[in-house]
Write an enzyme that holds these catalytic residues in place. Structure first.
Site, short mmCIF file in Angstrom:
data_model
loop_
_atom_site.label_atom_id
_atom_site.label_comp_id
_atom_site.label_asym_id
_atom_site.label_seq_id
_atom_site.Cartn_x
_atom_site.Cartn_y
_atom_site.Cartn_z
N LYS A 36 40.25 31.61 54.58
CA LYS A 36 41.51 31.92 53.90
C LYS A 36 41.50 31.28 52.51
CE LYS A 36 43.84 27.91 55.79
NZ LYS A 36 44.47 27.36 56.99
N TYR A 278 49.25 18.06 21.80
CA TYR A 278 50.71 18.22 21.81
C TYR A 278 51.39 16.87 22.00
CZ TYR A 278 50.12 23.27 22.62
OH TYR A 278 49.80 24.59 22.52
#
Ligand SMILES: *Cc1c(COP(=O)(O)O)cnc(C)c1O
Length: 385
Positions: A36, A278
């Site tokens: 999965k 930033y």
């Protein structure tokens, strides 16, 4: 198209993991490979053939779309099992392709019977029992209803399995809860036996349960994380070390299959007293050599690793400085000899005995191995080496 990073999958490591786990669980236990979450980020289409080459013929997925991927990737007559989501209108497709699926609601059982009638072929089902996780599964009353229904509709079904899932077998703090779940499973299982309905196998164990609670192995184990060479958590590793009479520094029998690599995109020299990237979260103390790596949170490198993460360049661990951007991050390569544009950057992997493990950065951000792996985007190219 070139990509900004790539993933390598180590076939020899995978083989070693399967051999170790098989030996641990014994020859009578079927090994279901849990694929999965795009095979825990490794890629269903990469892992499934490797598993088939090791003789694995049973695969577990979460949903019908993953089952379709597995169906296309298999080259042997491997069995596929859906442990979770499938829509009623997809049941006929599953029946058609002999894909088995969990049932945990009477409604799904009825829909499966209809699909089986329509196709003219029995539905292969796993009866999931509620033993104390409270996610999915039949409780006592629902199980009785289900068994009555199955008795009436015998021709429409093959009962492949009786199953449950444990709520945290990797941690000793859940010991009592797991033991209670094992007891609850036996009780409900007895009801199935009493009904006289034939079934093929019992399966309850994930990696942690199969390692820590041998009784949970039964006829089949559903192994996810361990086949990829990672322990469910550190505690399970230590448990296994004690079992093997080893010490913590003795060789880890599981080997990581995945590596994740990129290249330095650009280098620049930044004077002292400048903020990098930033905002104002990183200020240079001295003149600093900064390398830009074209990997960011869109690629699964968490923004929580801003000013915290590490990558390996030229055999040295170097720190992420400033915030992780969407598509890139900056790292401090001061004093690292030989680093240049194009130098290899190892995000997960090993070089000259220095290891960047998945756990090493999942621990920094409180993300489990599982989550870090499952977040690796499908679009990153994967190569088997
Ligand atoms: C994910 C899952 C597993 C495998 O768990 P691991 O800890 O990765 O071995 C087994 N069973 C079920 C129902 C699961 O959802």
């Amino acid at each position: 198209m070139l990509h900004s990073s790539f993933i390598e999958l180590n076939k020899a490591a995978y083989k070693q993991n399967i051999q170790f786990l098989r030996e641990r669980f014994g020859p009578d236990v079927t090994f279901s490979s849990v694929i999965k979450g795009n095979a825990y980020g490794h890629g269903i289409e990469n892992i499934l053939p490797m598993a088939e080459a090791e003789g694995i013929r049973h695969f577990s997925v979460f949903s019908a779309d993953e089952a379709l991927k597995a169906l296309n990737a298999r080259s042997r007559d491997s069995e596929l099992m859906i442990m979770g989501m499938i829509d009623d209108d997809e049941l006929a497709w599953a029946v058609e392709h002999d894909i088995s699926f969990y049932v945990f609601e009477i409604g799904r059982l009825q829909a499966a019977a209809e699909a089986a009638k329509r196709i003219g072929k029995p539905a292969r089902i796993h009866i999931e029992l509620e033993t104390g996780m409270y996610r999915t599964g039949f409780n006592r009353e629902e199980l009785q209803q289900a068994l009555d229904f199955l008795a009436d509709e015998k021709e429409q079904f093959i009962i492949e399995g009786i199953c449950t899932h444990f709520a945290g077998a990797e941690s000793v703090t859940n010991y009592l809860r797991i033991k209670n779940q094992m007891k609850a499973f036996s009780k409900l299982h007895r009801m199935v036996v009493k009904s006289g309905l034939p079934y093929r196998m019992c399966h309850t164990a994930c990696s942690a349960a199969a390692i820590r609670y041998p009784k949970t192995r039964m006829d089949m184990v559903r192994i996810g994380i361990a086949q990829y060479g990672m322990w469910p958590n550190r505690e399970t590793y230590l448990f296994d070390v004690v079992e093997r009479n080893g010490d913590e520094l003795s060789e880890n029998p599981l080997r990581r299959v995945i590596s994740w690599k990129s290249r330095v995109m650009s280098i620049k020299s930044v004077p002292a007293n400048r903020f990098i990237g930033y905002g104002t979260s990183y200020l240079t103390n001295t003149e600093t050599k900064v390398a830009t790596v074209p990997v960011g949170y869109t690629h699964g490198f968490s923004r929580n690793l801003s000013n915290l993460g590490r990558v390996l360049i030229e055999g040295k661990r170097v720190p992420v400085i400033g915030v992780v951007n969407m598509n890139m991050m900056m790292v401090d390569v001061n004093g690292i000899e030989g680093v240049q544009k194009g130098s290899e950057v190892i995000i997960i992997g090993e070089k000259n005995g220095i290891d960047m493990t998945v756990a090493s950065f999942s621990e920094l951000t409180n993300m489990l191995n599982y989550e870090t792996l499952a977040r690796l985007p499908e679009k990153i190219p994967r190569f088997v080496v």
